[in-house]
Write a protein that holds these residues in place. Structure first.
Motif, short mmCIF file in Angstrom:
data_model
loop_
_atom_site.label_atom_id
_atom_site.label_comp_id
_atom_site.label_asym_id
_atom_site.label_seq_id
_atom_site.Cartn_x
_atom_site.Cartn_y
_atom_site.Cartn_z
N HIS A 51 0.85 -1.12 -0.04
CA HIS A 51 0.17 0.06 0.16
C HIS A 51 0.97 1.30 -0.06
CE1 HIS A 51 -3.65 -2.20 0.52
NE2 HIS A 51 -3.11 -3.12 1.77
N VAL A 52 0.51 2.04 -1.06
CA VAL A 52 1.20 3.42 -0.97
C VAL A 52 0.35 4.64 -0.82
CG1 VAL A 52 2.66 4.95 -2.23
CG2 VAL A 52 2.62 2.66 -2.74
N SER A 53 0.64 5.41 0.47
CA SER A 53 -0.19 6.38 0.79
C SER A 53 -0.41 7.48 -0.11
CB SER A 53 0.16 6.96 2.27
OG SER A 53 -0.50 8.30 2.48
N PRO A 54 -1.74 7.90 -0.40
CA PRO A 54 -2.01 8.99 -1.39
C PRO A 54 -1.03 10.49 -0.91
CG PRO A 54 -4.03 8.11 -0.39
CD PRO A 54 -3.12 7.58 0.33
N ALA A 55 -0.96 10.70 0.31
CA ALA A 55 -0.02 11.70 0.80
C ALA A 55 1.17 11.70 0.09
CB ALA A 55 -0.02 11.41 2.43
N LYS A 56 1.75 10.35 -0.19
CA LYS A 56 3.08 10.16 -0.86
C LYS A 56 2.82 10.34 -2.52
CE LYS A 56 7.12 7.28 -0.15
NZ LYS A 56 7.56 6.14 0.54
N PHE A 57 1.85 9.51 -2.96
CA PHE A 57 1.83 9.56 -4.60
C PHE A 57 1.03 10.58 -5.21
CE2 PHE A 57 -1.70 6.49 -3.62
CZ PHE A 57 -2.95 7.02 -4.57
N ILE A 58 0.11 11.16 -4.40
CA ILE A 58 -0.72 12.31 -5.04
C ILE A 58 0.31 13.37 -5.21
CG2 ILE A 58 -2.29 14.12 -4.88
CD1 ILE A 58 -3.81 11.50 -5.50
N PRO A 59 1.27 14.00 -4.32
CA PRO A 59 2.11 14.79 -4.53
C PRO A 59 3.15 14.61 -5.88
CG PRO A 59 2.10 14.61 -2.20
CD PRO A 59 1.07 13.31 -3.01
N LEU A 60 3.51 13.45 -5.93
CA LEU A 60 4.56 12.80 -7.01
C LEU A 60 3.79 13.05 -8.26
CD1 LEU A 60 7.05 11.44 -7.53
CD2 LEU A 60 5.79 9.21 -7.18
N ALA A 61 2.31 12.64 -8.30
CA ALA A 61 1.85 12.53 -9.48
C ALA A 61 1.44 14.17 -9.91
CB ALA A 61 0.32 12.08 -9.26
N GLU A 62 1.39 15.00 -8.83
CA GLU A 62 1.14 16.61 -9.20
C GLU A 62 2.69 17.10 -9.80
OE1 GLU A 62 -0.23 17.91 -5.53
OE2 GLU A 62 -2.50 18.06 -6.30
N GLU A 63 3.84 16.41 -9.22
CA GLU A 63 4.90 16.94 -9.88
C GLU A 63 5.20 16.58 -11.43
OE1 GLU A 63 8.41 15.59 -7.54
OE2 GLU A 63 7.43 16.24 -6.00
#
Ligand code: C2E
Ligand code: MG
Ligand code: MG
Ligand code: MG
Length: 282
Positions: free
Chosen positions: A71-83
């Motif tokens: 499981h990867v937290s949205p707190a981690k992958f959402i900012p990455l996806a925004e970058e």
């Protein structure tokens, strides 16, 4: 000395940087394939009416389970996806999934307004008005069943353009919630510029309540202001009965937190809603 270790500070630093960018790269590469590999799933968290205790709406929250990373937290992958720009296709995918789900619930006699989180990047780049209208049309869903949660953000440079899009959708029936209220710096100007129906007070505010005097004062100021602006007040992160009693006393409309329901699969929310419907018709 440092030299005696065989590696000096700079070398250690470089190794760490390389490792970190490697992790970053791996995660980014993995995320690029997440949709195609069916690793993403939309979960739903109930929003509960403070007065009646009934589920009145829900929020769609994205979950990513990678075969190796887990499981990867949205707190981690959402900012990455925004970058890296992936956020646009991710948000689009979520919106489609949610509309599909709303349609399926509609056929079961379940009508639950569901909020999706829309990244500021998506707000700026996508033609949200056309996309949302097309989707609602395609699945034949009432616009009132869809809500957009937006956050204030430095990403938005074209606030007027965003405001125009949101106003059009709002007139159409789609409601708008201002998420994480109180955590950024431009909250108050956003309230004046954007068509906001609902204010979601960030979970960090309720955490120290009712013991911390400052939190208590801030909380009361925010809810008072929201009431004057005729906004629906949603309190995020309610975990204890004491916190629920507190927000009830202040006249807040809705709570969303672990106390009243964790984010879970569509079928879990569906079961709760069917049970609720059955009770209502008794
Ligand atoms: P958010 O929109 O503010 O969502 C609320 C977060 O609070 C969720 O975290 C939820 O699981 C968590 N939460 C709910 N009740 C409680 C509680 O009682 N205590 C605590 N400690 N936490 C609670 P989550 O699911 O990890 O999502 C984090 C953030 O990632 C979201 O914050 C949202 O900004 C973003 N996000 C999630 N899904 C999407 C998506 O589909 N698209 C976009 N653009 N962003 C998303
Ligand atoms: Mg949200
Ligand atoms: Mg929030
Ligand atoms: Mg957030």
């Amino acid at each position: 000395s440092v030299k005696a270790n065989g590696r000096n500070g700079l070398q250690l630093f470089q190794e760490e940087m390389a490792q970190r960018s490697m992790q970053h790269f791996t995660l980014e590469a993995a995320l690029r394939n997440a949709i195609d590999n069916h690793e993403l799933e939309v979960h739903y968290q109930p929003k509960v009416d403070v007065k009646t205790g009934a589920i009145c709406s829900s929020e769609a929250l994205l979950r990513w389970t990678h075969p190796e990373l887990g499981h990867v937290s949205p707190a981690k992958f959402i900012p990455l996806a925004e970058e890296n720009g992936l956020i646009e296709s991710i948000d689009q995918w979520v919106m489609n999934q949610v509309c599909q789900q709303l349609k399926q619930w509609q056929t079961q006699g379940i009508a639950v307004t569901t909020a999706i989180n829309v990244s500021p990047i998506s707000l700026r780049h996508r033609n949200l008005v056309k996309e949302v209208k097309d989707l609602l049309n395609h699945y034949d869903i009432q616009p009132e069943l869809l809500q957009l949660e937006i956050t204030e953000s430095a990403f938005i440079d074209d606030i007027e353009g965003v405001a125009t899009q949101l106003k059009t959708l709002n007139d159409f029936g789609v409601t708008v919630a201002l998420d994480d209220f109180g955590t950024g710096y431009s909250s108050l100007s956003y309230l004046a510029l954007l068509p906001i129906n609902e204010l979601k007070i960030d979970g960090s505010f309720i955490q120290n309540i009712p013991d911390c005097k400052n939190s208590d004062m801030l909380f009361k100021a925010i809810t008072g202001m929201a009431k004057n602006l005729k906004l629906k007040v949603v309190v995020e992160g309610v975990e204890t009965q004491r916190q629920l009693d507190y927000v009830k006393q202040l006249g807040c409309d809705v709570v969303q937190g672990y106390l009243t329901g964790r984010p879970s699969t569509a079928s879990v929310l569906e079961a709760a809603l069917l049970k609720q419907n059955a009770l209502e018709t008794v």
